[in-house]
Scaffold this motif. Structure first.
Motif, PDB file in Angstrom:
ATOM      1  N   ALA A 156       0.833  -1.207   0.000  1.00  0.00           N
ATOM      2  CA  ALA A 156       0.000   0.000   0.000  1.00  0.00           C
ATOM      3  C   ALA A 156       0.864   1.251   0.000  1.00  0.00           C
ATOM      4  CB  ALA A 156      -0.931  -0.004   1.208  1.00  0.00           C
ATOM      5  N   LEU A 157       1.951   1.245   0.781  1.00  0.00           N
ATOM      6  CA  LEU A 157       2.861   2.392   0.815  1.00  0.00           C
ATOM      7  C   LEU A 157       3.538   2.583  -0.536  1.00  0.00           C
ATOM      8  CD1 LEU A 157       4.492   1.888   4.328  1.00  0.00           C
ATOM      9  CD2 LEU A 157       2.945   3.735   3.675  1.00  0.00           C
ATOM     10  N   ALA A 158       3.904   1.489  -1.192  1.00  0.00           N
ATOM     11  CA  ALA A 158       4.550   1.590  -2.502  1.00  0.00           C
ATOM     12  C   ALA A 158       3.586   2.126  -3.551  1.00  0.00           C
ATOM     13  CB  ALA A 158       5.094   0.222  -2.919  1.00  0.00           C
ATOM     14  N   ASP A 159       2.328   1.694  -3.505  1.00  0.00           N
ATOM     15  CA  ASP A 159       1.353   2.134  -4.505  1.00  0.00           C
ATOM     16  C   ASP A 159       1.072   3.627  -4.428  1.00  0.00           C
ATOM     17  OD1 ASP A 159       1.038  -0.278  -5.748  1.00  0.00           O
ATOM     18  OD2 ASP A 159      -0.765  -0.872  -4.637  1.00  0.00           O
ATOM     19  N   GLN A 160       1.206   4.215  -3.237  1.00  0.00           N
ATOM     20  CA  GLN A 160       0.836   5.630  -3.109  1.00  0.00           C
ATOM     21  C   GLN A 160       1.832   6.567  -3.787  1.00  0.00           C
ATOM     22  OE1 GLN A 160       1.074   7.444   0.745  1.00  0.00           O
ATOM     23  NE2 GLN A 160       2.988   6.422   1.263  1.00  0.00           N
ATOM     24  N   PHE A 161       3.045   6.102  -4.103  1.00  0.00           N
ATOM     25  CA  PHE A 161       4.041   6.972  -4.710  1.00  0.00           C
ATOM     26  C   PHE A 161       3.565   7.538  -6.044  1.00  0.00           C
ATOM     27  CE2 PHE A 161       6.801   5.166  -1.584  1.00  0.00           C
ATOM     28  CZ  PHE A 161       7.847   6.044  -1.433  1.00  0.00           C
ATOM     29  N   ARG A 197       9.318  -1.312   9.856  1.00  0.00           N
ATOM     30  CA  ARG A 197      10.585  -0.983  10.514  1.00  0.00           C
ATOM     31  C   ARG A 197      11.430  -0.113   9.591  1.00  0.00           C
ATOM     32  NH1 ARG A 197      12.109  -7.148  11.331  1.00  0.00           N
ATOM     33  NH2 ARG A 197      11.320  -7.020   9.199  1.00  0.00           N
ATOM     34  N   ARG A 198      12.412   0.539  10.165  1.00  0.00           N
ATOM     35  CA  ARG A 198      13.253   1.408   9.343  1.00  0.00           C
ATOM     36  C   ARG A 198      13.960   0.610   8.248  1.00  0.00           C
ATOM     37  NH1 ARG A 198      14.337   6.517   9.470  1.00  0.00           N
ATOM     38  NH2 ARG A 198      13.085   6.751  11.353  1.00  0.00           N
ATOM     39  N   SER A 199      14.264  -0.651   8.536  1.00  0.00           N
ATOM     40  CA  SER A 199      14.907  -1.484   7.518  1.00  0.00           C
ATOM     41  C   SER A 199      13.983  -1.732   6.325  1.00  0.00           C
ATOM     42  CB  SER A 199      15.332  -2.828   8.125  1.00  0.00           C
ATOM     43  OG  SER A 199      14.208  -3.511   8.671  1.00  0.00           O
ATOM     44  N   ASP A 200      12.655  -1.591   6.537  1.00  0.00           N
ATOM     45  CA  ASP A 200      11.709  -1.782   5.434  1.00  0.00           C
ATOM     46  C   ASP A 200      11.798  -0.663   4.405  1.00  0.00           C
ATOM     47  OD1 ASP A 200      10.542  -4.180   6.346  1.00  0.00           O
ATOM     48  OD2 ASP A 200       9.291  -3.078   7.769  1.00  0.00           O
ATOM     49  N   LEU A 201      12.425   0.446   4.763  1.00  0.00           N
ATOM     50  CA  LEU A 201      12.563   1.540   3.798  1.00  0.00           C
ATOM     51  C   LEU A 201      13.409   1.106   2.604  1.00  0.00           C
ATOM     52  CD1 LEU A 201      13.059   4.640   6.160  1.00  0.00           C
ATOM     53  CD2 LEU A 201      10.949   3.773   5.124  1.00  0.00           C
ATOM     54  N   ASN A 202      14.375   0.211   2.835  1.00  0.00           N
ATOM     55  CA  ASN A 202      15.175  -0.301   1.722  1.00  0.00           C
ATOM     56  C   ASN A 202      14.308  -1.128   0.775  1.00  0.00           C
ATOM     57  OD1 ASN A 202      17.582   0.849   2.659  1.00  0.00           O
ATOM     58  ND2 ASN A 202      17.977  -0.897   4.011  1.00  0.00           N
ATOM     59  N   GLU A 203      13.375  -1.889   1.341  1.00  0.00           N
ATOM     60  CA  GLU A 203      12.455  -2.659   0.514  1.00  0.00           C
ATOM     61  C   GLU A 203      11.565  -1.730  -0.299  1.00  0.00           C
ATOM     62  OE1 GLU A 203      10.219  -5.716  -1.213  1.00  0.00           O
ATOM     63  OE2 GLU A 203      12.180  -5.724  -0.230  1.00  0.00           O
ATOM     64  N   LEU A 204      11.083  -0.660   0.337  1.00  0.00           N
ATOM     65  CA  LEU A 204      10.278   0.318  -0.393  1.00  0.00           C
ATOM     66  C   LEU A 204      11.072   0.948  -1.526  1.00  0.00           C
ATOM     67  CD1 LEU A 204       8.150   2.413   2.172  1.00  0.00           C
ATOM     68  CD2 LEU A 204       7.326   1.067   0.235  1.00  0.00           C
ATOM     69  N   ARG A 205      12.321   1.246  -1.239  1.00  0.00           N
ATOM     70  CA  ARG A 205      13.186   1.872  -2.254  1.00  0.00           C
ATOM     71  C   ARG A 205      13.302   0.970  -3.489  1.00  0.00           C
ATOM     72  NH1 ARG A 205      16.827   6.065  -1.300  1.00  0.00           N
ATOM     73  NH2 ARG A 205      16.475   5.757   0.934  1.00  0.00           N
ATOM     74  N   SER A 206      13.335  -0.326  -3.249  1.00  0.00           N
ATOM     75  CA  SER A 206      13.495  -1.261  -4.371  1.00  0.00           C
ATOM     76  C   SER A 206      12.212  -1.397  -5.184  1.00  0.00           C
ATOM     77  CB  SER A 206      13.914  -2.636  -3.847  1.00  0.00           C
ATOM     78  OG  SER A 206      12.840  -3.274  -3.156  1.00  0.00           O
ATOM     79  N   ARG A 207      11.089  -0.943  -4.634  1.00  0.00           N
ATOM     80  CA  ARG A 207       9.800  -1.133  -5.306  1.00  0.00           C
ATOM     81  C   ARG A 207       9.339   0.086  -6.098  1.00  0.00           C
ATOM     82  NH1 ARG A 207       5.620  -4.542  -1.541  1.00  0.00           N
ATOM     83  NH2 ARG A 207       7.100  -5.963  -0.561  1.00  0.00           N
ATOM     84  N   LEU A 259      12.290  11.148  -1.622  1.00  0.00           N
ATOM     85  CA  LEU A 259      11.209  11.227  -0.634  1.00  0.00           C
ATOM     86  C   LEU A 259      11.520  10.348   0.575  1.00  0.00           C
ATOM     87  CD1 LEU A 259       8.030  11.088  -2.925  1.00  0.00           C
ATOM     88  CD2 LEU A 259       9.098  13.100  -1.894  1.00  0.00           C
ATOM     89  N   LEU A 260      12.110   9.182   0.319  1.00  0.00           N
ATOM     90  CA  LEU A 260      12.428   8.275   1.419  1.00  0.00           C
ATOM     91  C   LEU A 260      13.510   8.844   2.324  1.00  0.00           C
ATOM     92  CD1 LEU A 260      12.293   4.936  -0.591  1.00  0.00           C
ATOM     93  CD2 LEU A 260      10.728   5.632   1.221  1.00  0.00           C
TER      94      LEU A 260
END
Length: 289
Positions: free
Chosen positions: A125-130, A152-162, A170-171
């Motif tokens: 859901a967070l990735a789709d909103q970009f 978690r803060r480590s999930d930001l890397n996963e978001l970056r990859s998506r 933005l991240l």
């Protein structure tokens, strides 16, 4: 004997037949419950209790999954609601839903989940909103999800990859300390003006304040859910104590942040330009600093 109604309740009131059968449900009993009015079928292969969440039911009817800010708000994430149903639909679907008012379609290459209700994960859901929301609102939602422990803060890397590389800056603006989206909006706007601040700053004898600018200028945010009553009285008592200690308190409402920010910003920058956000010699002589 398996109780299909209890099973549906465990899945949030709506689930796909494959999930129910994997958990021990019987297809014929499900059909009898439909005939008896105890279950409904939003779409072929889907079963729901009559009082299931209407958003999830509609998502199943349309052949998609709730995503973006519609899903995030259901998860408790602070985000601006644009009153549309945001729907994730497989990009290779042979029968995409017709575009219509009140519907925002997010075509996705991700495989639909094989379990659970028709709603995506918080990271999806967070990735789709970009691609759908303003940069500020994207950061607001990620800040909120971090603060609430949904990611978690480590999930930001996963978001970056998506997301595409153009969205990576933005991240870099994500904080996670702010306890509401209004705080995030205020800190981002102050940052764009070059105003230095601290979020959730600890004031001895008082507690944490939303935003502290310089030494003594405090911005507190009252959300849209703010009402009068005991909570408001406690806030005013705290404001009085802060004034007694020499702090300047600006308390802003949801409407002020969302629709009257120019006025609020003008007041804040006026204080800063006059250096009233700093302790002065007279404050030291008065024993305040």
């Amino acid at each position: 004997m398996i109780d299909e109604l209890d099973m549906l309740a465990r899945f949030g009131g709506i689930a796909h037949l494959s999930v129910l059968e994997a958990d021990g449900a019987d297809r014929q009993r499900l059909q009898r419950l439909v005939v008896g009015g105890l279950l409904v079928r939003p779409r072929r292969g889907w079963y729901a209790v009559p009082n299931a969440d209407p958003l999830l039911v509609r998502a199943a009817q349309l052949g998609g999954r709730v995503t973006c800010i519609t899903a995030l708000r259901k998860m408790g994430v602070w985000c601006v609601d644009d009153h549309r149903l945001h729907l994730a639909v497989a990009s290779n679907t042979g029968h995409p839903p017709l575009r219509q008012d009140g519907l925002c379609i997010h075509y996705s290459r991700r495989e639909p989940p094989i379990s659970g209700p028709p709603v995506v994960s918080v990271l999806d859901a967070l990735a789709d909103q970009f691609r759908c929301q303003t940069g500020e609102n994207v950061i607001v939602a990620i800040d909120s999800a971090l603060n609430k422990g949904l990611i978690r803060r480590s999930d930001l890397n996963e978001l970056r990859s998506r997301v595409p590389k153009k969205y990576w800056p933005l991240l870099d603006c994500v904080d996670g300390n702010c306890e509401s989206g209004l705080e995030t909006k205020v800190r981002l706007r102050l940052g764009r003006r070059g105003v230095r601040y601290r979020t959730q700053a600890l004031i001895p004898g008082v507690g944490r304040v939303d935003i502290l600018i310089g030494d003594r200028l405090i911005v507190e945010t009252d959300g849209i859910e703010f009402h009068t009553g005991d909570a408001a009285i406690r806030d005013r008592d705290r404001d009085l104590l802060l004034h007694r200690l020499g702090y300047i308190v600006i308390r802003v409402t949801y409407a002020m942040v969302m629709y009257r920010w120019d006025e609020v910003e003008s007041v804040i920058t006026s204080y800063v330009s006059r250096r009233e956000h700093r302790w002065s010699a007279r404050h030291v002589r008065a024993g305040l600093a």
